[in-house]
Design an enzyme around this catalytic site. Structure first.
Site, mmCIF file in Angstrom:
data_model
loop_
_atom_site.group_PDB
_atom_site.id
_atom_site.type_symbol
_atom_site.label_atom_id
_atom_site.label_comp_id
_atom_site.label_asym_id
_atom_site.label_seq_id
_atom_site.Cartn_x
_atom_site.Cartn_y
_atom_site.Cartn_z
ATOM 1 N N SER A 119 6.046 -6.878 10.135
ATOM 2 C CA SER A 119 6.033 -6.949 8.672
ATOM 3 C C SER A 119 7.140 -7.857 8.152
ATOM 4 C CB SER A 119 6.234 -5.527 8.125
ATOM 5 O OG SER A 119 6.545 -5.538 6.758
ATOM 6 N N TYR A 127 4.085 -11.626 2.447
ATOM 7 C CA TYR A 127 3.689 -11.510 1.039
ATOM 8 C C TYR A 127 3.841 -12.874 0.385
ATOM 9 C CZ TYR A 127 4.045 -6.433 1.642
ATOM 10 O OH TYR A 127 3.868 -5.142 2.059
ATOM 11 N N THR A 136 -0.844 -10.111 2.916
ATOM 12 C CA THR A 136 -1.231 -8.869 2.255
ATOM 13 C C THR A 136 -1.442 -9.142 0.773
ATOM 14 O OG1 THR A 136 -0.060 -7.550 3.885
ATOM 15 C CG2 THR A 136 -0.512 -6.493 1.773
ATOM 16 N N LYS A 151 -5.246 -9.321 4.101
ATOM 17 C CA LYS A 151 -5.251 -7.862 4.262
ATOM 18 C C LYS A 151 -5.290 -7.216 2.886
ATOM 19 C CE LYS A 151 -2.416 -4.158 6.279
ATOM 20 N NZ LYS A 151 -1.667 -3.577 5.171
ATOM 21 N N HIS A 172 -4.214 -0.131 1.981
ATOM 22 C CA HIS A 172 -2.784 0.032 2.285
ATOM 23 C C HIS A 172 -2.450 1.503 2.566
ATOM 24 C CE1 HIS A 172 0.745 -2.827 1.725
ATOM 25 N NE2 HIS A 172 1.374 -1.722 2.065
#
Ligand SMILES: Cc1cc2nc3c(=O)[nH]c(=O)nc-3n(C[C@H](O)[C@H](O)[C@H](O)COP(=O)(O)O)c2cc1C
Length: 381
Positions: free
Chosen positions: A109, A132, A158, A254, A278
Site C-alpha cells: 500500500s 492513490y 484505488t 481498484k 474497500h
C-alpha cells in the site's frame, strides 16, 4: 489461545482481538457508518449455492490462475492494506514472505510501513503497488517511476477513496496516525502490555512510500488529513488515462463497481479491475463485489481481467466468485487478523488453510482445474 487453535477466519479474528489494543483491533475490524456493506460482503456469498458433480476423477487439482499476466499458484492474493507494522512488528515483511511462499501476489500500500523496494525483494512472487491519485501530479509521476525502478509488476490505483470513509469506531477510540487517542483508547492500550512491549522494542513506525511528503513524526499531517488534503477528489478518467499510458504495463483500478465504469476502464487501456467496496470501509450501503460480478463479467470479461474482493472467509466463497468469472480473488482481513495474531507464521497458516479448503472444495465439486468452475456449478436462491 494458540495459533494451532486457529482453523478459520473467526478463530484468527478472536486471537487477534485478544492480542491487540482495542483501537487497533477496531481499526482493522471496523467499517463505515452502520457497517451494513461490511456485513453484506460475506453474506452476499450465501445468495447462491454450489452444485457439485461427482465421479469426475479429481485426484490432481490445479488451482493456478493467470491474472493481469501474472501466474499465481493460488486463485487468491493479499490485497494491499495500510499500516501493517501496527498490527505486528513484522508487518508487510511477513505478508510478502507468506504470499511468496504460496506463490501468490502481494499488494503493498501507499500507506505501507515497509518500502515497496524491500517488499519486492522479500516476496519473490508478483507484486502489486497500490497508490492513490494525488493533487501533486509530480508526486504521482515520481511514485510510478519509483515502482517501475523497483520492478513492480502491477500498478493498482484505488479509486474508491477520494475522501476518507466515516469510520465511527475510530472516532470513538480516537484512533489516528500519528497516535492521538481518547482516554478510553489509552486505557485499552495499557491493558495489552505484550503488544506495547513488542511495538516499542522493534523498529520505529514509518511510512516509506510517503515519508518525503507526509510528516508523521511531527504530526504535521495525519492520515485523515492525507486523504482530505493530498488526494485529489477532482480526478477524472482523462487523468487516469494519462497515467495508464505513462505506466505502459499492467494497470488496474481498484474499487470499480458499475458496468459503465468497467467499460471506461477498458477504453482507457486498463488490464484489470477489482470490484471492491474497500471492505465496507468507504461508502456504506454500497453494493458488493460479488453482487456485481456476473453483470460486469458479462459486459467486459472478454476484454479485461475482472477481480473481486470483500468478505472472503472461505474456500467456497472463492469458488463461487471464480464460477461467476472472476480471474482471482483478493483477501484483506482474512490475512490481517492472522498477521496480528502471529506475524508471518499466522499469515502462512491462514493461506495454507485457504489453499487446503480450495483444494478440498474443488475435489468435492468435481473440478480439477479452475477452468472447470462455471456458472453451471451455481444456483441462485
Ligand atoms: C485495515 C485495512 C486497511 C486497508 N488499507 C487499504 C489501503 O491502504 N489501500 C487500499 O486500496 N485498500 C485498503 N484496504 C482494503 C483492502 O485492500 C480490501 O479491499 C478489503 O480489505 C477487502 O475486504 P475484506 O477485508 O473483507 O477481505 C484496507 C482494508 C483494511 C481492513
Amino acid at each position: 489461545m494458540r495459533l494451532t487453535d486457529c482453523h478459520s477466519f473467526h478463530d484468527f479474528r478472536r486471537m487477534a482481538k485478544s492480542r491487540l489494543p482495542g483501537p487497533i483491533f477496531d481499526y482493522i475490524d471496523g467499517a463505515a457508518d452502520d457497517e451494513v456493506t461490511y456485513r453484506r460482503n460475506t453474506s452476499s456469498f450465501d445468495s447462491c449455492s454450489l452444485v457439485p458433480n461427482v465421479l469426475r476423477g479429481v485426484r490432481d487439482i490445479d488451482m493456478s490462475v493467470t491474472v493481469m499476466g501474472q501466474k499465481l499458484a493460488l486463485p487468491v492474493y493479499c490485497s494491499p492494506t495500510a499500516l501493517q507494522r501496527l498490527f505486528h512488528h513484522q508487518g508487510e515483511r511477513a505478508v510478502a514472505a507468506a504470499a511468496g511462499h504460496y506463490g501468490t501476489m502481494f499488494g503493498v500500500s501507499s500507506l505501507g510501513t515497509v518500502s515497496l523496494e524491500e517488499a519486492r525483494r522479500i516476496s519473490g512472487g508478483p507484486q502489486v503497488y497500490q497508490f492513490y491519485f494525488h493533487k501533486d501530479r509530480g508526486l504521482n509521476r515520481e511514485m510510478m517511476a519509483r515502482a517501475k525502478q523497483a520492478g513492480i509488476e502491477v500498478m493498482m490505483l484505488t479509486v474508491d477513496s477520494i475522501t476518507g470513509g466515516n469510520r465511527e469506531r475510530d472516532k470513538r477510540t480516537g484512533f489516528s496516525i500519528p497516535f492521538r487517542l481518547t482516554l478510553g483508547g489509552m486505557v485499552q492500550f495499557a491493558v495489552k502490555p505484550a503488544w506495547a512491549l513488542n511495538y516499542l522494542t522493534h523498529e520505529k513506525f514509518k511510512l516509506p512510500q510517503l515519508d518525503n511528503h507526509v510528516d508523521m513524526g511531527g504530526g504535521a499531517l495525519s492520515i485523515s488529513r492525507y486523504f482530505t488534503e493530498m488526494l485529489d477528489p477532482s480526478m477524472t478518467w482523462d487523468d487516469v488515462a494519462a497515467m495508464v499510458q505513462e505506466w505502459g504495463g499492467q494497470f488496474c483500478l481498484k474499487g470499480v463497481m458499475s458496468v459503465e465504469d468497467a467499460k471506461r476502464a477498458v477504453e482507457i487501456g486498463c488490464t484489470g479491475i477489482v470490484l471492491s467496496n474497500h471492505g465496507g470501509r468507504q461508502l456504506d450501503g454500497s453494493t458488493t463485489g460479488f453482487g456485481m460480478l456476473a453483470e460486469i463479467v458479462d459486459a467486459v470479461g472478454d476484454k479485461i481481467d475482472v477481480i473481486m474482493d470483500g468478505g472472503v472467509q472461505r474456500g467456497t466463497h472463492v469458488l463461487k466468485a471464480l464460477s461467476l468469472g472472476a480471474k482471482a480473488v483478493g483477501l484483506g482481513r482474512f490475512y490481517l487478523f492472522p498477521l496480528a495474531a502471529a506475524g508471518q507464521k499466522g499469515v502462512e497458516r491462514a493461506l495454507g488453510l485457504m489453499k487446503a479448503e480450495i483444494e478440498r472444495d474443488m475435489r468435492l465439486m468435481g473440478c480439477s482445474s479452475i477452468a472447470d468452475l462455471t456458472r453451471s456449478n451455481l444456483r441462485f436462491t
